[in-house]
Write a protein that holds these residues in place. Structure first.
Motif, PDB file in Angstrom:
ATOM      1  N   UNK A   1       3.847   1.487  10.232  1.00 57.76           N
ATOM      2  CA  UNK A   1       2.711   2.497  10.049  1.00 57.76           C
ATOM      3  C   UNK A   1       2.274   3.246  11.198  1.00 57.76           C
ATOM      4  N   UNK A   2       2.217   2.504  12.236  1.00 58.56           N
ATOM      5  CA  UNK A   2       1.702   3.210  13.482  1.00 58.56           C
ATOM      6  C   UNK A   2       2.736   4.039  14.213  1.00 58.56           C
TER       7      UNK A   2
ATOM      8  N   UNK B   1      -4.016   4.236   0.481  1.00 58.82           N
ATOM      9  CA  UNK B   1      -3.206   4.154  -0.887  1.00 58.82           C
ATOM     10  C   UNK B   1      -1.846   3.765  -0.728  1.00 58.82           C
ATOM     11  N   UNK B   2      -1.238   4.749   0.391  1.00 61.35           N
ATOM     12  CA  UNK B   2       0.299   4.494   0.372  1.00 61.35           C
ATOM     13  C   UNK B   2       0.382   3.305   0.978  1.00 61.35           C
ATOM     14  N   UNK B   3      -0.464   3.002   2.092  1.00 58.49           N
ATOM     15  CA  UNK B   3      -0.107   1.542   2.649  1.00 58.49           C
ATOM     16  C   UNK B   3      -0.260   0.451   1.706  1.00 58.49           C
TER      17      UNK B   3
ATOM     18  N   UNK C   1       2.780  -3.484  -1.179  1.00 57.04           N
ATOM     19  CA  UNK C   1       2.848  -4.073  -2.468  1.00 57.04           C
ATOM     20  C   UNK C   1       4.426  -4.253  -2.796  1.00 57.04           C
ATOM     21  N   UNK C   2       5.055  -3.423  -2.520  1.00 57.57           N
ATOM     22  CA  UNK C   2       6.637  -3.563  -2.777  1.00 57.57           C
ATOM     23  C   UNK C   2       7.397  -4.250  -1.557  1.00 57.57           C
TER      24      UNK C   2
ATOM     25  N   UNK D   1       5.429   6.698  -1.858  1.00 57.97           N
ATOM     26  CA  UNK D   1       4.582   7.797  -1.824  1.00 57.97           C
ATOM     27  C   UNK D   1       4.476   8.844  -3.002  1.00 57.97           C
ATOM     28  N   UNK D   2       5.603   8.632  -3.608  1.00 55.28           N
ATOM     29  CA  UNK D   2       5.924   9.564  -4.936  1.00 55.28           C
ATOM     30  C   UNK D   2       5.591   8.523  -6.201  1.00 55.28           C
TER      31      UNK D   2
END
Length: 630
Positions: free
Chosen positions: A205-206, A214-216, A221-222, A250-251
């Motif tokens: 992420x960094x 929400x994306x994180x 989760x995946x 993201x999508x």
């Protein structure tokens, strides 16, 4: 004649019940002497059985660890020196290890669970870690289990160290759920795995400046469910794997109308578009992982993704299943329309609330396939089992397994209490051999093989005069634990030590049959019936072995000879039942019925071991019940 150097007592006899490492003993002898003769291994203090010497010397020669100088004289090679040093190092534990809790160790000898727990909690393990207490896994079983875990991708072997993989960590998490661990323990263990993954994810992420929580969340989760190792042989860079999962995350329909196309995403995250497209397709469409993904196409170039059991899918599933249930319940009472009308009802409920209205057309195309998927998931498949398994194995050779259905729930609850009762009785009468046998029966019933072997070791110290009985129990325990070869070696060593005891050869015939060595098993029995023609038990065994190899008519002949020798022998009721089973296999049902009934009558009159008798009565009833349906 030069003085021969011998290893210490600890190496020669590590324990009465713990397997001797004959390779180590032989290599020690050759490493500490210029050379050795065959007789050096055969004589005191080593006294290796002749057949064992032959087997191990042949193996060591083939592996290049020793060489044969002249007839009966051997010398170690440079490779053998290395192997000897390796085996010697394995005897010394240099690290302080963490071991699984008792609830895992005492559930039964589940080697795979033990190994995964160890490599997860200790960073790495070496082979010898599993050969010692509290595991004492024998070499054969250890090799098979390690090989299986490597093939499944749960562990890898690097520089003689076994290390857990990402798949192994997922498996570790799953394993914990199958044990009666307290909730806090499970949470702590799961937290370790999550912490490791989130540390990597945080760095990711960094690096790519991902700040949307929400994306994180969707990404994590995946990544917690999808193991990189499964694709690592082709997708060499784990960061690329993370980028692919990020694209799917993201999508998501919740982010509509926001969207990143393949072109824009691949350009921004510097990943080849063709590779991104390929792996997204593999994960979503081709079900690369067990986690089921769904795709909603707004247009040919604009797709959103979600997966089974996430919040959005759970809500969609609940609504869809409710409509399906209502449709099925009410279809006989009203004209409810067709499937299309039901889909329209579902769309009306979900669009604008759960999904954006712009998904309506793509959902209309999506729902029929989704309904079929749910129908498959919830379909009840009834398995039909025959009353017996067409004699594919020898039922009576696994008698303890046969009764496990009987009162198992009640016995489970009384298990620890019963063991304590027996141990209290043993403390009062420590020389009561039957009490120890009772304890072993309960431990065997619950597959506590490690405890059984420990108890047998204790029994051997207390009752050395019962060595044959105790060692046969050990061989049987190893067989139950799928270590037939080790059990056979025990029996062969007993035969070397007690050559006059023909009953040991009878046991050897059984063990050879377990290994499907038909001719060797039958040859032993042919010799036995020649040596002691008055013993019907050998004819009875002969018949059992023939059944194992599906020679039912010949088996009947041997059983009938056993009855002719002594129709009042203690085992004859079993013989009649086995004849009945053979006749069922031959489809001679009248003769089967006659012999099964005769066996049952004799069993009810028998004064032999009550537990064994009850098991045979159950077997007879099972086959009699089956005959009634024919």
């Amino acid at each position: 004649m030069e003085k021969v150097n011998y290893p210490s007592e600890e190496i020669i006899n590590p324990s009465k019940l713990k397997r001797k490492n004959y390779d180590h003993i032989i290599l020690w002898m050759l490493a500490n002497n210029e050379s050795c003769e065959w007789s050096n291994f055969e004589q005191k203090p080593i006294e290796i059985p002749i057949s064992t010497i032959s087997r191990h010397l042949t193996k060591l020669i083939l592996k290049g660890y020793i060489e044969k100088l002249t007839r009966g004289q051997y010398k170690i090679t440079p490779e053998g020196i290395k192997k000897f040093q390796e085996l010697s190092r394995e005897r010394v534990r240099e690290r302080k290890l963490s071991f699984p809790p008792d609830v895992i160790l005492k559930r039964g000898r589940n080697y795979a669970h033990w190994i995964i727990w160890m490599v997860y909690n200790n960073g790495f393990c070496i082979r010898s870690d599993f050969l010692e207490e509290p595991f004492s896994i024998n070499q054969s079983s250890l090799s098979k289990t390690l090989s299986s875990l490597i093939q499944k991708g749960f562990i890898v072997r690097e520089n003689k160290r076994y290390i857990i993989t990402q798949s192994g960590k997922l498996e570790y998490s799953r394993i914990l759920q199958s044990y009666d661990l307290d909730r806090q323990t499970i949470l702590e263990e799961e937290k370790k795995r999550i912490d490791e993954i989130t540390t990597k994810a945080s760095q990711f992420f960094d690096k790519f400046n991902i700040t949307d929580d929400r994306v994180k969340f969707r990404f994590l989760n995946k990544v917690l469910k999808l193991d990189y190792l499964k694709v690592s042989t082709i997708l060499k860079d784990e960061e690329d794997f993370y980028i692919i999962l990020l694209y799917i995350s993201i999508n998501h329909p919740d982010f509509y109308p926001d969207y990143l196309s393949l072109e824009d995403f691949s350009r921004f995250y510097k990943i080849e578009k063709r590779m991104l497209d390929f792996w997204v397709n593999e994960i979503v469409k081709n079900d690369l992982y067990d986690l089921k993904f769904f795709k909603l196409e707004i247009s040919p170039i604009k797709c959103y993704y979600f997966h089974f059991n996430e919040k959005l899918e759970k809500i969609l599933r609940a609504i869809t299943e409710e409509h399906l249930t209502a449709y099925k319940y009410l279809e006989k009472f009203a004209k409810l329309g067709n499937m299309n009308s039901m889909i329209e009802d579902i769309l009306e409920e979900i669009c604008g609330i759960i999904f954006n209205e712009h998904f309506k057309e793509s959902l209309r195309a999506f729902l029929p396939g989704y309904i079929n998927y749910l129908a498959y998931k919830i379909e009840i498949k009834k398995e039909l089992k025959e009353v017996y398994d067409k004699l594919e194995g020898i039922i009576w050779q696994n008698m303890t397994d046969f009764m496990q259905w009987h009162n198992s729930e009640a016995l489970e609850s009384q298990y620890k209490e019963k063991i304590k009762e027996i141990e209290n009785e043993i403390s009062l009468t420590p020389k009561n051999y039957d009490l120890y046998n009772s304890k072993i029966r309960i431990l065997l019933y619950f597959n506590q093989y490690n405890d059984v072997l420990t108890e047998l070791e204790n029994m051997l110290k207390l009752f050395p005069e019962k060595e044959i009985d105790i060692m046969i129990k050990k061989a049987y325990t190893l067989k139950k634990d799928k270590n037939v070869e080790d059990g056979l070696e025990i029996i062969e060593e007993l035969i070397e030590k007690y050559p006059e005891d023909n009953s040991l050869c009878n046991y050897k015939a059984y063990w050879l049959s377990y290994l499907d060595k038909k001719q060797e098993a039958l040859e032993i029995l042919r010799e036995l019936v020649k040596k002691e023609p008055e013993k019907g038990i050998y004819r009875d065994t002969y018949g059992e072995i023939l059944i194992h190899f599906k020679e039912y008519e010949k088996a009947i002949q041997e059983f009938q000879k056993a009855i002719k020798i002594d129709s009042n022998d203690w085992f004859i009721y079993q013989t009649y039942i086995k004849i009945g089973i053979c006749y069922i296999a031959l489809e001679k049902y009248d003769l089967a019925l006659k012999n099964l009934k005769e066996g049952k009558i004799l069993a009810e009159k028998s004064t032999s071991d009550f537990e064994t008798k009850q098991k045979w009565l159950v077997i007879a009833d099972l086959f009699l019940a089956d005959l009634e349906t024919l």
